[in-house]
Design an enzyme around this catalytic site. Structure first.
Site, PDB file in Angstrom:
ATOM      1  N   ASP A  41      -1.131  -4.926   2.165  1.00  0.00           N
ATOM      2  CA  ASP A  41      -0.474  -4.608   0.902  1.00  0.00           C
ATOM      3  C   ASP A  41       1.036  -4.744   1.049  1.00  0.00           C
ATOM      4  O   ASP A  41       1.610  -4.479   2.102  1.00  0.00           O
ATOM      5  CB  ASP A  41      -0.837  -3.178   0.480  1.00  0.00           C
ATOM      6  CG  ASP A  41      -0.385  -2.866  -0.924  1.00  0.00           C
ATOM      7  OD1 ASP A  41      -0.617  -3.696  -1.819  1.00  0.00           O
ATOM      8  OD2 ASP A  41       0.200  -1.793  -1.140  1.00  0.00           O
ATOM      9  N   GLU A  95      -0.988  -9.874   0.407  1.00  0.00           N
ATOM     10  CA  GLU A  95      -0.538  -9.673  -0.967  1.00  0.00           C
ATOM     11  C   GLU A  95       0.954 -10.002  -1.012  1.00  0.00           C
ATOM     12  O   GLU A  95       1.794  -9.174  -0.669  1.00  0.00           O
ATOM     13  CB  GLU A  95      -0.786  -8.228  -1.415  1.00  0.00           C
ATOM     14  CG  GLU A  95      -0.470  -8.023  -2.882  1.00  0.00           C
ATOM     15  CD  GLU A  95      -0.113  -6.583  -3.222  1.00  0.00           C
ATOM     16  OE1 GLU A  95      -0.611  -6.079  -4.230  1.00  0.00           O
ATOM     17  OE2 GLU A  95       0.671  -5.978  -2.469  1.00  0.00           O
TER      18      GLU A  95
END
Length: 380
Positions: A41, A95
């Site tokens: 992330d 991401e």
């Protein structure tokens, strides 16, 4: 330090102790819980000292302007190298909104080593269209096709229609943006098919098919989105007064033969089975033949299939569709089929014979409103 927008602490990737801590965590989760892989992330925040805040990435100089956090890059290279050496079947996903080059190249080739990156611009595009467009006539076909196809050659990308913001955090799902409150009153086959539900079911299928066939080399679905789940998933917390109301997925909606959710679920399963027969996710980027703004039609070829999308509320007869090879074509996927909750306006037994015009090859077909058709050559 702290991230100015997230109010979270930042790791110092230069310290050996930090690297040991993070790498051992990866090993722990793999050994103890047998994870399939990891989604990293906030990779954009890790890559740059400015964390991507108020920064536009418009070209390669923007990636290497002195703000690249090389210590973080080295950590991610170590993490990917460790995981892929010790666990050959592991999958790692980044991401990243910046499009950093080499992110999904193997470490041995000088890349960061991820297997896939998330196509974060795709769900952002769909939700923006649904939120801001007053009419389907405002949808920009060129922008849709460009956003879905905008990735480096052979850089594996995961495409998805709606993000965790719609599925988990509390925003509306795509299905709810399309059909809103009528999902509570008109999803039964015993009730009249209203124009809102009719449009919503049709566009839900079109959005999923064009995203999964044009947008990348892998697909992602948050649970429930495949059948148009009307609500988000929200666990008990202080912000919702510790409520369990939305802490579940209503899979019973699919099992109920009197509800229209089963049509969306059937179609999603058909996309997956069709891809197994015609593996377009393993094929190079699609070749886009047409983006017609007036007609709201997009057509392209990938893996030997010709995909045609009519996003407009009007139908077209004898519509010329460019194809890659001369021969006889048949329809192998029809979003308007009655089995998928459509009207069945296209005869599945129709054969389409190509013709040549201006050194290009075409077939002529009937394009019902808000319908996608996929053609395959059966004889040359």
């Amino acid at each position: 330090g702290r991230h100015s927008q997230w109010n979270s602490r930042l790791f110092d990737y230069h310290k050996t102790q930090t690297l040991q801590f993070l790498l051992s965590n990866l090993r722990y989760w793999m050994e103890e819980f047998r994870f399939d892989g990891f989604r990293f992330d906030g990779v954009t925040s890790m890559l740059y000292h400015h964390h991507g805040i108020c920064h536009t990435f418009g070209g390669y100089p923007g990636y290497f302007d002195g703000n690249l956090n090389m210590d973080a890059v080295v950590y991610m290279m170590l993490a990917n190298d460790l995981l892929h050496q010790e666990y050959p079947n592991v999958v790692t996903i980044a991401e990243d909104v910046s499009g950093y080059p080499g992110l999904c190249l193997p470490v041995r080739f000088g890349g960061v080593g991820f297997d896939y990156r998330l196509a974060m611009s795709v769900p952002d595009m769909w939700i923006k269209l649904l939120k801001e467009s007053k009419s389907d006539a405002e949808w920009d076909m060129g922008h849709i096709a460009y956003t879905l196809n905008n990735r480096r050659y052979r850089e594996k990308t995961i495409a998805y229609v709606e993000s965790h913001d719609q599925a988990l955090v509390g925003d509306k799902t795509i299905a709810f943006w399309l059909m809103d409150k009528e999902m509570y009153t008109n999803m039964s086959v015993l009730t009249p098919l209203t124009s809102t539900v009719e449009r919503g079911l049709a566009l839900h299928k079109l959005l999923r098919l064009i995203t999964f066939s044009l947008g990348g080399e892998a697909i992602l679905t948050f649970m429930g989105n495949e059948f148009g789940h009307p609500e988000w998933l929200d666990f008990p917390r202080a912000g919702n007064n510790e409520s369990y109301q939305y802490a579940r997925r209503q899979y019973n909606l699919v099992d109920d033969e009197l509800l229209r959710y089963r049509f969306l679920h059937r179609f999603d399963g058909f996309i997956l089975s069709s891809e197994r027969e015609n593996p377009w996710l393993d094929s190079p980027n699609a070749y886009i033949h047409l983006c017609h703004e007036g007609d709201k039609v997009i057509s392209y070829e990938r893996a030997g299939l010709c995909f045609v999308f009519n996003f407009f509320w009007e139908s077209y007869t004898d519509y010329p569709i460019r194809v890659g090879a001369p021969g006889k074509y048949t329809v192998v996927m029809d979003t308007d089929h009655k089995y998928f909750g459509g009207h069945g306006r296209v005869d599945p037994n129709t054969e389409y014979f190509s013709y040549e015009e201006s050194d290009k090859i075409f077939i002529k077909t009937y394009l019902p409103s808000r319908t996608a058709l996929v053609y395959r050559i059966v004889a040359e």
